[in-house]
Design a protein around this motif. Sequence first.
Motif, mmCIF file in Angstrom:
data_model
loop_
_atom_site.group_PDB
_atom_site.id
_atom_site.type_symbol
_atom_site.label_atom_id
_atom_site.label_comp_id
_atom_site.label_asym_id
_atom_site.label_seq_id
_atom_site.Cartn_x
_atom_site.Cartn_y
_atom_site.Cartn_z
ATOM 1 N N ASN A 65 39.111 65.064 -21.119
ATOM 2 C CA ASN A 65 39.786 64.137 -21.713
ATOM 3 C C ASN A 65 38.943 62.598 -21.366
ATOM 4 O O ASN A 65 38.449 62.582 -20.350
ATOM 5 C CB ASN A 65 41.078 63.915 -20.886
ATOM 6 N N ASP A 66 38.594 62.121 -22.240
ATOM 7 C CA ASP A 66 37.830 60.886 -22.254
ATOM 8 C C ASP A 66 38.703 59.687 -22.078
ATOM 9 O O ASP A 66 39.502 59.169 -22.742
ATOM 10 C CB ASP A 66 36.929 60.727 -23.512
ATOM 11 N N THR A 224 39.795 67.173 -26.041
ATOM 12 C CA THR A 224 41.056 67.027 -26.619
ATOM 13 C C THR A 224 42.030 66.157 -26.482
ATOM 14 O O THR A 224 42.657 66.158 -27.264
ATOM 15 C CB THR A 224 41.628 68.476 -26.279
ATOM 16 N N MET A 225 41.485 65.252 -25.910
ATOM 17 C CA MET A 225 42.489 63.967 -25.556
ATOM 18 C C MET A 225 41.605 62.697 -25.159
ATOM 19 O O MET A 225 40.427 62.864 -24.583
ATOM 20 C CB MET A 225 43.355 63.965 -24.413
ATOM 21 N N ALA A 483 38.011 64.458 -12.540
ATOM 22 C CA ALA A 483 38.182 62.809 -13.048
ATOM 23 C C ALA A 483 37.983 63.028 -14.450
ATOM 24 O O ALA A 483 38.565 62.044 -15.084
ATOM 25 C CB ALA A 483 37.032 61.995 -12.280
ATOM 26 N N TYR A 484 37.293 64.013 -15.098
ATOM 27 C CA TYR A 484 37.020 64.228 -16.434
ATOM 28 C C TYR A 484 38.423 64.881 -17.107
ATOM 29 O O TYR A 484 38.452 64.830 -18.365
ATOM 30 C CB TYR A 484 35.798 64.653 -16.850
ATOM 31 N N THR A 485 39.169 65.381 -16.156
ATOM 32 C CA THR A 485 40.510 66.226 -16.736
ATOM 33 C C THR A 485 41.725 65.653 -16.142
ATOM 34 O O THR A 485 42.251 64.658 -16.995
ATOM 35 C CB THR A 485 40.238 67.438 -16.197
ATOM 36 N N GLY A 499 45.807 68.205 -18.147
ATOM 37 C CA GLY A 499 44.698 67.866 -17.121
ATOM 38 C C GLY A 499 44.541 68.897 -16.110
ATOM 39 O O GLY A 499 43.500 68.823 -15.613
ATOM 40 N N VAL A 500 45.500 69.893 -16.093
ATOM 41 C CA VAL A 500 45.231 71.027 -15.052
ATOM 42 C C VAL A 500 45.783 72.342 -16.055
ATOM 43 O O VAL A 500 46.686 72.210 -16.767
ATOM 44 C CB VAL A 500 45.948 70.908 -13.935
#
Length: 542
Positions: A65-66, A224-225, A483-485, A499-500
């Motif tokens: 996720n960015d 993807t986000m 941190a990136y997810t 995120g998980v």
Amino acid sequence: MRKADKIILSKAIFNGVSEELIDGMVAIKGNEIEYVGDRDKLEELKGPDTEVIDAGEKLVMPAFNDAHIHMYMSGIYASPLVHVNFTDTSAKECVEGLKELAERTDKDKWLIGAGWYHTLWDEPVLPTKDILDEYYPDRPVCMVSADAHTLWVNTKGLEKLGITEESVAPRGGTYAKDENGELVGLIQESAAMSLVPKIYDFELDEAKGIYLNFMKILNSYGITMTSDVSMMSVPGADFVRDDIYEELLKDDAMTVRVNMFPTLIKDLSRAYDLRDKFDGEIVRCQGVKQFFDGVSSTHTAYLKDDYSNAQFEGDHGYPTMKVEEMEELILWAHKNDFSARVHTIGDQAIHCLIDCIEKANEMYGKKPYLHHTLEHLENIQEPDIQRLADNDIIPSCQPAHLMIDPAGIELDLGQERMQFMWAFRSMLDAGCNLAFGTDSPVVGVNPFEGLYNAVTRSSAFTQEPKGGWVPKEKISLFEAARAYTYGAACAASREDRIGVLTQGKLADMIILDRNIFDKEPEELLETKVDMTLMDGEIVYQR
């Protein structure tokens, strides 16, 4: 348990929660994760129509996720409509790079270049319109700086924008002039932001194509986000293009989830409209964005003390608005249940914003569904690190930024303040929930470069400095990946679903071409995404 639509087998599954990798499987039913664990339940979950993907020893993990991106500008930079180069070493090289684009662009349209960063030039001085006029005297030209805070335009460009020596720049911005009062062709901060919509003006169908192409690029990097955050501080110029998202949703063409953060102003009607209109799992609006200072390279980031290479007494940058005005906006957002995200680069900008959020928590109570987020946090006062955690403020940082120009940062801020620049280790140790992103198009969207930067504190391109820049702030790969997810999902208020890799979460995940957790950091730079899934569907396959 229900029979799965897909089962992914792997000897290395990072669920985003534990540092212990799982040798097992992920089962997907519909668009959700049905099961993550060992293979004991394989036969129970496998049906006659279940697709089984065996990743072997390759890593399976949550999709990236960015946490901070500008979709419209990033898409344009990835298109043939703009000439982009971040490595030019002089003003002349920048201008000569426009030749091919100039040949295929109508003379009445803007000729647009981007990516220049004068502090990295052989002669690190700001450019002027003179060289643009020499090459292009009869057409409007605009060159956007790498940090997107400065426009460099020629005389025809100034004329097209209607800017004269008598023009008054918006508050917080400048139309730079020489000692004789003549415009030099540099437009900075809020003045630049207010004009960008007049320059980056493309038809809707053209813009849709730009977005479709850019989403493919994001998917190829396992993203993807994104959080599509306001590009400008001025109303009506945030470049959060809900009209494009609406069209792409109708076409069922979105392969990236988007969280919109329009400009935070006292009139929240646009934010309310977006929140009400976009309430699905793909496109949402749950927050707003503002700017409180500029950037260090032009001494517009707001510091407590003067820059180390100050050009005059009191050269410590400035806030984009009065602290009282920003406080009013933060209180208003908090009261109306919008998460506030604020561009804060200098240590005093950060300090004041923590004060604002602290007051909001005191007045209206902490709201666990809100995730106020400070963006960038390049330089921070040491006591404020713990205050971030105490007030549940998410530091949203871009690891690639710390390697853009460390030598320039050392000159600007000096050795003492340098010790708390991009302070990832200190933030995590204080209990902060760190979120990573790129601020694309300021840097590219490749998350593996960001992971490398965070873990090594070295450049992804030169692997310098050896041992890392301010090495005490290195973090582990597990922490950087989280941190990136998960961290980035929190910054978007989407941690309940994304995120998980756990049961009930949305099936957004990736398969890499290797297990990055048992490799040297340098292998991050060679890592490829083999497969990207969103909602359990394959949106990219290498």
